[in-house]
Design an enzyme around this catalytic site. Sequence first.
Site, PDB file in Angstrom:
ATOM      1  N   ASP A 263      55.207  11.328  76.444  1.00 12.67           N
ATOM      2  CA  ASP A 263      54.904   9.967  76.871  1.00 12.67           C
ATOM      3  C   ASP A 263      56.093   9.466  77.702  1.00 12.67           C
ATOM      4  OD1 ASP A 263      53.722   7.559  77.345  1.00 12.67           O
ATOM      5  OD2 ASP A 263      53.283   7.087  75.263  1.00 12.67           O
TER       6      ASP A 263
HETATM    7  C1  BGC Z   1      51.957   4.722  77.369  1.00  7.57           C
HETATM    8  C2  BGC Z   1      50.939   5.815  77.625  1.00  7.57           C
HETATM    9  C3  BGC Z   1      50.625   5.877  79.092  1.00  7.57           C
HETATM   10  C4  BGC Z   1      51.907   6.092  79.862  1.00  7.57           C
HETATM   11  C5  BGC Z   1      51.709   6.236  81.346  1.00  7.57           C
HETATM   12  C6  BGC Z   1      53.149   4.819  78.283  1.00  7.57           C
HETATM   13  O1  BGC Z   1      53.969   3.702  78.181  1.00  7.57           O
HETATM   14  O2  BGC Z   1      52.365   4.791  76.014  1.00  7.57           O
HETATM   15  O3  BGC Z   1      49.779   5.580  76.873  1.00  7.57           O
HETATM   16  O4  BGC Z   1      49.684   6.878  79.332  1.00  7.57           O
HETATM   17  O5  BGC Z   1      52.770   5.002  79.634  1.00  7.57           O
HETATM   18  O6  BGC Z   1      51.337   5.056  81.928  1.00  7.57           O
END
Ligand code: BGC
Length: 741
Positions: A263
Amino acid sequence: MKPEKLWNLLQEMTLEEKIHQMLQLPNACYQQKNNLTGALEDGTLTREMIEQAGSILSVYGAKEVRRIQEEYLKHQPHGIPLLFMLDVINGYQTVYPIPLAQGAMFDPALSKELAQMAAKEAAVSGVQVTFSPMVDLVRDARWGRVMESTGEDPYLNGLYAAAMVEGYQGDSLSDPYSVAACVKHFAGYGAPDAGRDYNTVELSDRTFEEYYLPAYRAGVDAGAAMVMTSFNTVNGIPASGNRKLMRDVLRGEMGFDGVLISDWAAIAEMIPHGYCADRKEAAQRALDAGVDIDMTTGIYSEQLADLVRAGVVQESLIDEAVLRILTLKNELGLFEDPYKSLNEEAERQIHLCPEHRALARKAAEESFVLLKNDGVLPLSKETSVAYIGPYVNNREMLGSWSFIASTDTVQTFEEAAKAWYGEGAAVRYCQGAPVLETGTPISGLGSQTLPQVTEADCDRWLREAVEAAKTADTVVLLLGEHRFQSGEAASRADITLPDVQMRLFEAVCAANDNVAAVIFSGRPLDLRRVSQKAKAVLEVWMPGTEAASAILRTITGQCCPQGKLPMSFPYAVGQVPVHYNEFRTGRPLTPEVEADRFRSRYLDIPNEPLYPFGYGLSYTSFSYQPVTIDREEAQIAALKAGDALHVSVTVTNTGKVTGTETVQLYLCDVAASVVRPVKELKGFQKVTLAPGESQTVTFSVGFKELSFTMADGERGVEPGTFIAYAGGDSRTPNAVSFVCR
Ligand code: BGC
């Protein structure tokens, strides 16, 4: 390209080139190569890294993607295309209900269609991977991200996980309208302590395996091309560096062989977590755990080559990761055509086309949950009505992830209603209150400032609303959370409606006895006060592009509510996390012992949530015959070999209009080698019945439904008594028992 050739390609790449494939750039970076911003301000990303990074996040639009791909390929010595990823959560341009609302549809097949539609819209705009579905099990309504989940039940979540993956990916990733799905956030992210985002997760191994893991497994089994790590720790180790979780559970037990991405900045966050001393160690641990792509930090590109040269990490681990990344690009057909599916004309034709809008409306209508109705709804066209509230004239009904779709494509409720009622109708529209008072904290990806509203504005709106309420037969109050009060980084300790709206609610209820409340939210709210005073309550979540027409059609009876809650609505926030499938205790509170103080109970509130899982009313009523079973005994050996019992229940539409009911099956294992939940959802079927019509619904109960991880760690069915419940929600008392030997 033939998969065997990927290996040759890998041999031709330098160590650095391979490592850069494992880097995902944030969009700002490529767009402004000479003016790096945000996560890259520290200057760790060199021009070489940017030019050779394997993927990029949040770049979309056929024209823009083509431009960047062209520029990228100019510098790519092996002709390896750049991979474009984006969070397409509940639609791309045509926005449909948030995932929690989709849970309320109890209709994974419809979610599959929605995912297909989103994939088609996104693919022509150059999106090749979506960071969806989020399949995290959720029990704590304070956590803002419950809106991205399909709720508190592992069985239901698993069905949605598979349906969404199948919908996005279609028959083949190489199809022009397919995008790769990324199951997230592995694992257990939905259980942050106290509902506070990014907080510690503490789950027993058993709870983790039996309740939290199944939906990820379902997504992997459905063929998800990617999985994303979670921010939290699992057993004290951050997921992104958790070798056991990633290599043993995900890759080993679940058999996942796709691409694992961290993530956002999660690898670097292992330092503040206190798990890694520095970026070097963080890179090493994440690689060791098998994380193939570093989202946005540059930590792999910066550290891994030196670590290989120093003999600390094996190059074979890098080869393994890069091969997976190249394989995904190849399966998507990007080696043959790096500009695959990009089509500006198709964008104009497909985005928001009538067919897509119709599907979004259907989903919205299916997702609305009628929580209470003392006969106020539906409204006839002739009823004199005042529509009051901050959602009467508001386009912000898309949910917190829909930062691409413009709210200009959304009709306000007032616009939809005016068109339907026509001239001369006895209908009034009032703002009543702002969504939030100026200065209330919100968290979002889009504009994060609230319009300036003065006290004088609020007073005037309130006065007008009360005037309108006094003269109307019925008031419909359209109230709710702001779209940025739920979603990422939007945890709330107090999950009631905003105070400014509750003041409006009280004033309107004092002026008119016939109040129906339509509630917008990204989470279960504490609606106790609202449900005490309003005659009807309709939960509409964040419905998407077609919110206005779907709500209008529902409250005027052109369609009949059928949604069922995928997550309990608490009686008070103090109950949270409250969920129907809780474990049994030694001191259960049952009606027979209601007066006994030494029970598992609260002194000040009931144990039951205000509205339980599976609950939802209709404009018609349904009655259930006693549930029956085809025999009272089953042999465990036979169940293992495929035998099944059959539980049946007959449901009748006893009301005046056609309606759809979700008939639910729950099972309880009365005594087992480990304590089991009070009950667990094991099946459901939707039936549409005309007035007076009946239908018998039959569920198969076999090994899959009856088995669990026993005390010895094996999955099996234990001898003893079981109870099967069948009815319209998780509280149904309609039960039959049987024995397994
Ligand atoms: C979130 C994810 C997301 C990623 C990309 C993160 O802050 O937890 O769910 O896919 O950002 O945008």
